[in-house]
Design an enzyme around this catalytic site. Sequence first.
Site, PDB file in Angstrom:
ATOM      1  N   ARG A 177     -14.653  -1.064   8.186  1.00  0.00           N
ATOM      2  CA  ARG A 177     -13.617  -2.337   7.876  1.00  0.00           C
ATOM      3  C   ARG A 177     -13.580  -2.811   9.958  1.00  0.00           C
ATOM      4  O   ARG A 177     -12.882  -1.827  10.205  1.00  0.00           O
ATOM      5  CB  ARG A 177     -12.509  -2.493   7.308  1.00  0.00           C
ATOM      6  CG  ARG A 177     -11.682  -2.524   7.041  1.00  0.00           C
ATOM      7  CD  ARG A 177     -10.316  -3.024   5.928  1.00  0.00           C
ATOM      8  NE  ARG A 177      -8.851  -3.985   5.996  1.00  0.00           N
ATOM      9  CZ  ARG A 177      -7.998  -3.564   7.346  1.00  0.00           C
ATOM     10  NH1 ARG A 177      -7.880  -2.962   7.584  1.00  0.00           N
ATOM     11  NH2 ARG A 177      -7.340  -4.525   7.355  1.00  0.00           N
TER      12      ARG A 177
ATOM     13  N   HIS B  37      -6.839  -9.862  12.440  1.00  0.00           N
ATOM     14  CA  HIS B  37      -5.727  -8.609  13.060  1.00  0.00           C
ATOM     15  C   HIS B  37      -5.028  -8.704  14.214  1.00  0.00           C
ATOM     16  O   HIS B  37      -4.946  -8.317  14.578  1.00  0.00           O
ATOM     17  CB  HIS B  37      -6.916  -7.259  13.280  1.00  0.00           C
ATOM     18  CG  HIS B  37      -6.156  -5.719  13.112  1.00  0.00           C
ATOM     19  ND1 HIS B  37      -6.667  -5.533  11.849  1.00  0.00           N
ATOM     20  CD2 HIS B  37      -5.552  -5.131  12.876  1.00  0.00           C
ATOM     21  CE1 HIS B  37      -5.606  -3.740  11.955  1.00  0.00           C
ATOM     22  NE2 HIS B  37      -4.589  -4.503  12.983  1.00  0.00           N
TER      23      HIS B  37
ATOM     24  N   GLU C 284      -1.868  -7.282   6.826  1.00  0.00           N
ATOM     25  CA  GLU C 284      -0.789  -7.060   7.378  1.00  0.00           C
ATOM     26  C   GLU C 284      -0.174  -8.548   7.967  1.00  0.00           C
ATOM     27  O   GLU C 284       0.933  -8.182   9.238  1.00  0.00           O
ATOM     28  CB  GLU C 284      -0.240  -5.921   8.135  1.00  0.00           C
ATOM     29  CG  GLU C 284      -1.356  -5.132   7.361  1.00  0.00           C
ATOM     30  CD  GLU C 284      -0.401  -3.568   8.480  1.00  0.00           C
ATOM     31  OE1 GLU C 284       0.038  -3.397   9.595  1.00  0.00           O
ATOM     32  OE2 GLU C 284      -0.863  -2.181   8.045  1.00  0.00           O
TER      33      GLU C 284
ATOM     34  N   ASN D 126      -2.168  -0.775   2.462  1.00  0.00           N
ATOM     35  CA  ASN D 126      -2.042  -0.078   3.515  1.00  0.00           C
ATOM     36  C   ASN D 126      -0.829   0.730   3.310  1.00  0.00           C
ATOM     37  O   ASN D 126       0.326  -0.128   3.451  1.00  0.00           O
ATOM     38  CB  ASN D 126      -2.391  -1.122   5.368  1.00  0.00           C
ATOM     39  CG  ASN D 126      -3.790  -1.677   5.738  1.00  0.00           C
ATOM     40  OD1 ASN D 126      -4.019  -1.675   4.808  1.00  0.00           O
ATOM     41  ND2 ASN D 126      -3.607  -2.485   6.540  1.00  0.00           N
TER      42      ASN D 126
ATOM     43  N   TYR E  40       1.351   3.954   5.210  1.00  0.00           N
ATOM     44  CA  TYR E  40       1.308   4.688   6.442  1.00  0.00           C
ATOM     45  C   TYR E  40       2.373   6.059   5.696  1.00  0.00           C
ATOM     46  O   TYR E  40       2.376   7.668   6.090  1.00  0.00           O
ATOM     47  CB  TYR E  40       1.598   4.249   7.327  1.00  0.00           C
ATOM     48  CG  TYR E  40       0.495   3.906   7.970  1.00  0.00           C
ATOM     49  CD1 TYR E  40      -0.686   4.261   8.624  1.00  0.00           C
ATOM     50  CD2 TYR E  40       0.124   2.178   7.808  1.00  0.00           C
ATOM     51  CE1 TYR E  40      -2.248   3.926   9.570  1.00  0.00           C
ATOM     52  CE2 TYR E  40      -1.458   1.689   7.967  1.00  0.00           C
ATOM     53  CZ  TYR E  40      -2.045   3.060   8.887  1.00  0.00           C
ATOM     54  OH  TYR E  40      -3.417   1.925   9.583  1.00  0.00           O
TER      55      TYR E  40
ATOM     56  N   GLU F 194      -5.956   0.797   4.881  1.00  0.00           N
ATOM     57  CA  GLU F 194      -5.620   1.539   6.297  1.00  0.00           C
ATOM     58  C   GLU F 194      -5.103   2.829   5.456  1.00  0.00           C
ATOM     59  O   GLU F 194      -3.709   2.557   4.158  1.00  0.00           O
ATOM     60  CB  GLU F 194      -4.660   0.498   7.197  1.00  0.00           C
ATOM     61  CG  GLU F 194      -5.181  -0.494   7.190  1.00  0.00           C
ATOM     62  CD  GLU F 194      -5.024  -0.559   9.333  1.00  0.00           C
ATOM     63  OE1 GLU F 194      -3.921  -0.475   9.201  1.00  0.00           O
ATOM     64  OE2 GLU F 194      -5.240  -1.825   9.224  1.00  0.00           O
TER      65      GLU F 194
HETATM   66  C1  GBH Z   1      -0.938  -0.327  11.059  1.00  0.00           C
HETATM   67  O1  GBH Z   1      -0.049  -0.507  10.960  1.00  0.00           O
HETATM   68  C2  GBH Z   1      -2.337  -1.771  11.387  1.00  0.00           C
HETATM   69  O2  GBH Z   1      -2.887  -2.693  11.111  1.00  0.00           O
HETATM   70  C3  GBH Z   1      -3.116  -0.923  12.593  1.00  0.00           C
HETATM   71  O3  GBH Z   1      -3.002  -1.718  13.615  1.00  0.00           O
HETATM   72  C4  GBH Z   1      -2.733   0.307  13.876  1.00  0.00           C
HETATM   73  O4  GBH Z   1      -3.872   0.840  14.094  1.00  0.00           O
HETATM   74  C5  GBH Z   1      -1.621   1.341  12.855  1.00  0.00           C
HETATM   75  O5  GBH Z   1      -1.249   0.793  11.468  1.00  0.00           O
HETATM   76  C6  GBH Z   1      -0.921   2.445  13.601  1.00  0.00           C
HETATM   77  O6  GBH Z   1      -0.035   1.322  13.563  1.00  0.00           O
HETATM   78  O7  GBH Z   1       9.405   0.640  12.816  1.00  0.00           O
HETATM   79  O8  GBH Z   1      10.054  -0.762  10.911  1.00  0.00           O
HETATM   80  O9  GBH Z   1       8.004  -1.395  12.475  1.00  0.00           O
HETATM   81  C7  GBH Z   1       1.053  -0.157  10.318  1.00  0.00           C
HETATM   82  C8  GBH Z   1       2.334  -1.108   9.815  1.00  0.00           C
HETATM   83  C9  GBH Z   1       4.651  -1.027   9.755  1.00  0.00           C
HETATM   84  C10 GBH Z   1       3.572   0.630   9.937  1.00  0.00           C
HETATM   85  C11 GBH Z   1       5.148  -0.884  10.413  1.00  0.00           C
HETATM   86  C12 GBH Z   1       5.086   1.564  10.431  1.00  0.00           C
HETATM   87  C13 GBH Z   1       7.376   1.202  11.114  1.00  0.00           C
HETATM   88  C14 GBH Z   1       8.568   0.392  10.402  1.00  0.00           C
HETATM   89  N1  GBH Z   1       3.181  -0.575  10.190  1.00  0.00           N
HETATM   90  N2  GBH Z   1       6.124   0.524   9.838  1.00  0.00           N
HETATM   91  S1  GBH Z   1       9.301  -0.469  11.681  1.00  0.00           S
END
Ligand code: GBH
Length: 484
Positions: free
Chosen positions: A79, A122, A167, A302, A304, A383
């Site tokens: 991807r 992206h 996202e 996605n 995490y 992801e």
């Molecule tokens: C993804 O986003 C991305 O698609 C990717 O490009 C990136 O490298 C990868 O994750 C790793 O970061 O502190 O309030 O922001 C991650 C989505 C959403 C995960 C917000 C972490 C933290 C809450 N992120 N979240 S905040």
Amino acid sequence: MSTTGRSFPQDFLFGAATAAYQIEGAAHEDGRRDSIWDVFCRVPGAVVGGDNGDVACDHYHRYRDDVALMKRLGLQTYRFSVSWSRVRPDGGALNPAGLDFYKRLVDELREADILPWLTLYHWDLPQALQERGGWTARSTADLFTEYALDMHDALGDRVPVWTTLNEPWCASFLSYTGGEHAPGHHSIEEGLLASHHLLLGHGQAVRELRARDASLDLGITLNHTVADPADPQKPADVDAARRVDGQFNRWFLDPIHRASYPADIVEDIRKVDAAAVASFEAAVRDGDLATIAQPIDTQGVNYYHGDLVSGTAPEHAPVSGGPATTRAGRSPYPSDAGIHPVERGLPRTAQGWEVQPEGLTRLLQRVHDEYTGEKGVRLFVTENGAAYDDVVTEGAVHDPDRVTYVRAHLGAVLDAVDAGVDVRGYFYWSLLDNFEWAWGYDKRFGIVRVDYETQERTPKDSALEYARIIAERALDDVSTAGAR
Ligand code: GBH
């Protein structure tokens, strides 16, 4: 929840994911112009270490080796995203030299028998479009649709799976309201408008691509969290969880699958900024929601981390990495009052994100039950991954925490499969260590180590473990003992 000797379904796809700005480099080659990320990286303090994507993993020049590496690991699918500012540098006219890179990459993947999974957006909007309002402008959705059709003209016969957006929560609220990502604005109104125009661009692109070719697999990738109330008996905690879920998950799931924005969240935000909501409501024109709710084939999930939240401030300082706390300490939530992250003693990654594999099972189940299952929309984990400080030795890179993370989350996916959820595949984020947005090169997500001095790639222990799981198509008990 055992992972002993459990097999994956026969057609389950294993892959890894990347994004253009995070790996390509070659930022000023073959006619590529600035995206909002090139510009944002020049803002003092915006990115840790003043890092930028000028060189990144130099994937633009090393894509052949990188595809060979994917092949060695046994990846079935890859991807990647396309840099809009490479292909249409000013947002408009086509740049054939930039487009050629993606033709070469896709041909290389097909040669290696790896399924190309293309994401159109992206986060790297051409700067020229930002100067005309970026995603707060409705015209950006139209230009996105044109760009999607250009890509289809070039690659429609060779790329079967198309994801419109990665996202949109990050591309709107984290970028235009929280200021953590490019363009680094702090406006509730802009975040709301951006979210709508992103979704509109998605819906228009799906409609047009579908009209061109009914056989394409079309979808969108959303980022999710699973927000649990610290005390399920406390109404304030339950309400905090509702608001995180509403602003993070339902704000995008509802329009895409039900053609409506969540009314409770609209009202919450109205209390904070009535003018912003009025502007948003004026921007949502008749027919927009029907466009956004075009049928899709695939929903990318996605995931995490989980989030435990309370409605009352904790006695101790809030933990890092939770909701409402970006790296810069600003909230991406328009309605952020009374959302407090709470510690529950789960392990955390190098970014402070909570490791909560069981949340992935519940998330997949919930999306399936409430949104996608009855329509036959397939789910893919597009992801999942973690940043850790790896141990580099002669010839090997040890990342035991990542091995544990991957195994636990694959186990969580299998739990969802066993429960009847239609989840068809998993992509680890990320294939390579890369430019981790506002964190720069400081945080490493790869299963493959990148030495940024030499650009040498070294598969980490996690890559070897993932390759083994892919080859066996099962999570065995041997390493489970050590890993869980
Ligand atoms: C993804 O986003 C991305 O698609 C990717 O490009 C990136 O490298 C990868 O994750 C790793 O970061 O502190 O309030 O922001 C991650 C989505 C959403 C995960 C917000 C972490 C933290 C809450 N992120 N979240 S905040």
